[in-house]
Design a protein around this motif. Structure first.
Motif, PDB file in Angstrom:
ATOM      1  N   ILE A 293       0.853  -1.221   0.000  1.00  0.00           N
ATOM      2  CA  ILE A 293       0.000   0.000   0.000  1.00  0.00           C
ATOM      3  C   ILE A 293       0.867   1.241   0.000  1.00  0.00           C
ATOM      4  O   ILE A 293       0.590   2.227  -0.671  1.00  0.00           O
ATOM      5  CB  ILE A 293      -0.964  -0.027   1.188  1.00  0.00           C
ATOM      6  N   ALA A 294       1.957   1.169   0.785  1.00  0.00           N
ATOM      7  CA  ALA A 294       2.849   2.341   0.824  1.00  0.00           C
ATOM      8  C   ALA A 294       3.498   2.566  -0.522  1.00  0.00           C
ATOM      9  O   ALA A 294       3.719   3.713  -0.942  1.00  0.00           O
ATOM     10  CB  ALA A 294       3.911   2.127   1.913  1.00  0.00           C
ATOM     11  N   ALA A 295       3.799   1.478  -1.238  1.00  0.00           N
ATOM     12  CA  ALA A 295       4.433   1.625  -2.557  1.00  0.00           C
ATOM     13  C   ALA A 295       3.441   2.009  -3.633  1.00  0.00           C
ATOM     14  O   ALA A 295       3.789   2.666  -4.623  1.00  0.00           O
ATOM     15  CB  ALA A 295       5.158   0.327  -2.923  1.00  0.00           C
ATOM     16  N   ASN A 296       2.176   1.606  -3.507  1.00  0.00           N
ATOM     17  CA  ASN A 296       1.168   1.856  -4.542  1.00  0.00           C
ATOM     18  C   ASN A 296      -0.144   2.200  -3.835  1.00  0.00           C
ATOM     19  O   ASN A 296      -0.895   1.299  -3.449  1.00  0.00           O
ATOM     20  CB  ASN A 296       0.992   0.643  -5.438  1.00  0.00           C
ATOM     21  N   PRO A 297      -0.485   3.445  -3.636  1.00  0.00           N
ATOM     22  CA  PRO A 297      -1.704   3.814  -2.906  1.00  0.00           C
ATOM     23  C   PRO A 297      -2.969   3.304  -3.563  1.00  0.00           C
ATOM     24  O   PRO A 297      -3.993   3.160  -2.901  1.00  0.00           O
ATOM     25  CB  PRO A 297      -1.645   5.345  -2.898  1.00  0.00           C
ATOM     26  N   ASN A 298      -2.952   3.069  -4.893  1.00  0.00           N
ATOM     27  CA  ASN A 298      -4.151   2.595  -5.582  1.00  0.00           C
ATOM     28  C   ASN A 298      -4.401   1.100  -5.364  1.00  0.00           C
ATOM     29  O   ASN A 298      -5.309   0.526  -5.956  1.00  0.00           O
ATOM     30  CB  ASN A 298      -4.033   2.862  -7.089  1.00  0.00           C
ATOM     31  N   LEU A 299      -3.566   0.446  -4.524  1.00  0.00           N
ATOM     32  CA  LEU A 299      -3.706  -1.012  -4.342  1.00  0.00           C
ATOM     33  C   LEU A 299      -5.041  -1.370  -3.707  1.00  0.00           C
ATOM     34  O   LEU A 299      -5.641  -2.387  -4.044  1.00  0.00           O
ATOM     35  CB  LEU A 299      -2.554  -1.546  -3.474  1.00  0.00           C
ATOM     36  N   ILE A 300      -5.541  -0.504  -2.820  1.00  0.00           N
ATOM     37  CA  ILE A 300      -6.820  -0.811  -2.167  1.00  0.00           C
ATOM     38  C   ILE A 300      -7.938  -0.813  -3.192  1.00  0.00           C
ATOM     39  O   ILE A 300      -8.772  -1.729  -3.229  1.00  0.00           O
ATOM     40  CB  ILE A 300      -7.095   0.216  -1.061  1.00  0.00           C
ATOM     41  N   GLN A 301      -7.961   0.225  -4.069  1.00  0.00           N
ATOM     42  CA  GLN A 301      -8.995   0.252  -5.085  1.00  0.00           C
ATOM     43  C   GLN A 301      -8.861  -0.924  -6.044  1.00  0.00           C
ATOM     44  O   GLN A 301      -9.853  -1.511  -6.475  1.00  0.00           O
ATOM     45  CB  GLN A 301      -8.915   1.588  -5.851  1.00  0.00           C
ATOM     46  N   TYR A 302      -7.618  -1.241  -6.368  1.00  0.00           N
ATOM     47  CA  TYR A 302      -7.392  -2.366  -7.280  1.00  0.00           C
ATOM     48  C   TYR A 302      -7.910  -3.675  -6.676  1.00  0.00           C
ATOM     49  O   TYR A 302      -8.560  -4.473  -7.330  1.00  0.00           O
ATOM     50  CB  TYR A 302      -5.909  -2.471  -7.605  1.00  0.00           C
ATOM     51  N   THR A 303      -7.649  -3.838  -5.402  1.00  0.00           N
ATOM     52  CA  THR A 303      -8.103  -5.056  -4.734  1.00  0.00           C
ATOM     53  C   THR A 303      -9.613  -5.109  -4.689  1.00  0.00           C
ATOM     54  O   THR A 303     -10.242  -6.145  -4.896  1.00  0.00           O
ATOM     55  CB  THR A 303      -7.537  -5.121  -3.303  1.00  0.00           C
ATOM     56  N   TYR A 304     -10.208  -3.946  -4.468  1.00  0.00           N
ATOM     57  CA  TYR A 304     -11.670  -3.885  -4.432  1.00  0.00           C
ATOM     58  C   TYR A 304     -12.266  -4.288  -5.763  1.00  0.00           C
ATOM     59  O   TYR A 304     -13.200  -5.085  -5.846  1.00  0.00           O
ATOM     60  CB  TYR A 304     -12.104  -2.461  -4.038  1.00  0.00           C
ATOM     61  N   ILE A 305     -11.712  -3.719  -6.837  1.00  0.00           N
ATOM     62  CA  ILE A 305     -12.230  -4.047  -8.173  1.00  0.00           C
ATOM     63  C   ILE A 305     -11.963  -5.500  -8.499  1.00  0.00           C
ATOM     64  O   ILE A 305     -12.798  -6.196  -9.101  1.00  0.00           O
ATOM     65  CB  ILE A 305     -11.586  -3.106  -9.210  1.00  0.00           C
TER      66      ILE A 305
END
Length: 365
Positions: A293-305
């Motif tokens: 998450i620290a390296a890629n903030p969009n990881l949460i949205q990506y995981t959600y999708i």
């Protein structure tokens, strides 16, 4: 038949010849014939009989297992005991007493078939704790040669029963009673009997040696106690056996309890170790997620999708939701996109589990 018996027979023959000569003298005198021949026969026969009789009384034959104690009536002294063989003594001056020097045994028993046939001769004694103990005993001994025989003759020759009744029997009774008085009855009944036997033999050997007797062996044939004492001992043994069985059973149960406690402790230790390992793995996973998450903030949205179904292209969400993003930002990445490097997950090789003491479980038993 010994030599002295032969001389006695010859002496009897001489006296018979002398009597025959006397008879011839009487017959010749009654017939007025010469009596000289009868007189010579009578005198010669009687003299020969007397000489042979004296010789037979002066010959001493001593057997191979015997010794002869000689008392000189003129000097009043005991001479050196005569050894086995033939020797000459002066009849009327030297008085001879024969003693055996082979091994002898003296038995004191309550059974007339084993000891004195005229009486029950078992030894009755009292232990140190007051219990009555009856002992059957045999002593094997021999008389000392030489001066020892003179001592025995001097001390016990006038005693009724001689040295057997005057020395052997009372000494055995006295020593056995003294020794038994130093032991408890229960000890004599058990392992203390050997010590008692050894002490009796040592005491007998010492006392008899001072009286011209050599003890070869002493045998305690039987030891008996009162019926009350035997019943008490048997009851005590039964009680001890029951107590021992109870102790054995308690030890078995204690061992089983310790084994079950150890098994439970090992099971708990295994479960604790598994929990710690899972916790460590979860913690490592969370650490890795945090790094991503620290390296890629969009990881949460990506995981959600990514968790949406494959056929979902449009999702309606409340107006106040924070998850409003452009789908193309995640599906159409630029050519120069490089995912961040993340360390490989490391699980602990070994997890220490605290030791659990079993003292409480053992104390509970």
């Amino acid at each position: 038949m010994d030599v002295s018996s032969v001389f006695q027979i010859l002496a009897l023959g001489g006296f018979l010849a002398g009597f025959a000569g006397v008879a011839l003298v009487v017959a010749a005198a009654s017939q007025n014939r010469p009596v000289r021949g009868g007189v010579v026969l009578a005198v010669a026969g009687i003299l020969a009989g007397i000489v042979l009789l004296i010789v037979s009384q002066g010959l001493l034959v001593v057997g191979p297992t015997e010794r002869a104690v000689v008392f000189n009536t003129v000097t009043g002294n005991l001479e050196t005991p005569r050894q086995s063989g033939i020797s000459i003594v002066i009849p009327g001056v030297q008085v001879v007493t024969i003693y055996p020097v082979s091994r002898q045994s003296y038995t004191m028993s309550g059974s007339i078939q084993e000891g004195d046939p005229t009486r029950s001769d078992a030894i009755t004694a009292r232990s140190v704790d007051g219990q009555q103990v009856t002992i059957d005993m045999t002593v094997i001994f021999r008389l000392q040669d030489g001066e020892g025989l003179n001592q025995i003759h001097r001390d016990w020759s006038n005693e009724p029963g001689g040295y057997l009744e005057g020395l052997i029997r009372p000494t055995i009774r006295s020593i056995v009673r003294d020794v038994v008085a130093g032991f408890e009855a229960e000890s004599i009944y058990g392992i203390g009997r050997e010590q008692m036997d050894a002490e009796i033999e040592a005491r007998l050997t010492e006392v008899f040696a001072d009286n011209g007797i050599v003890v070869t062996d002493s045998l305690v044939n039987d030891v008996s106690f009162s019926d009350e004492f035997i019943n008490a001992i048997e009851a005590k043994q039964v009680e001890e056996q029951q107590l021992q069985r109870a102790r054995t059973e308690a030890e078995r149960r204690r061992a089983e309890a310790v084994g079950l406690a150890d098994a439970e402790i090992e099971r708990a230790r295994g479960e604790a170790q598994a929990i710690l390992i899972r916790a460590a793995a979860d913690a490592e996973a969370l650490r890795l997620v945090s790094q991503q998450i620290a390296a890629n903030p969009n990881l949460i949205q990506y995981t959600y999708i990514n968790e949406l179904a494959d056929n979902v292209n449009l999702a309606l969400v409340p107006s106040n939701t924070p998850f409003l993003f452009n789908f193309d930002d995640f599906t159409e990445l630029s050519d120069d996109f490089v995912p961040p490097e993340v360390d490989q997950p490391q699980l602990p090789d070994e997890v220490e589990v605290p030791e659990v003491s079993t003292e409480s479980s053992e104390a509970g038993d």
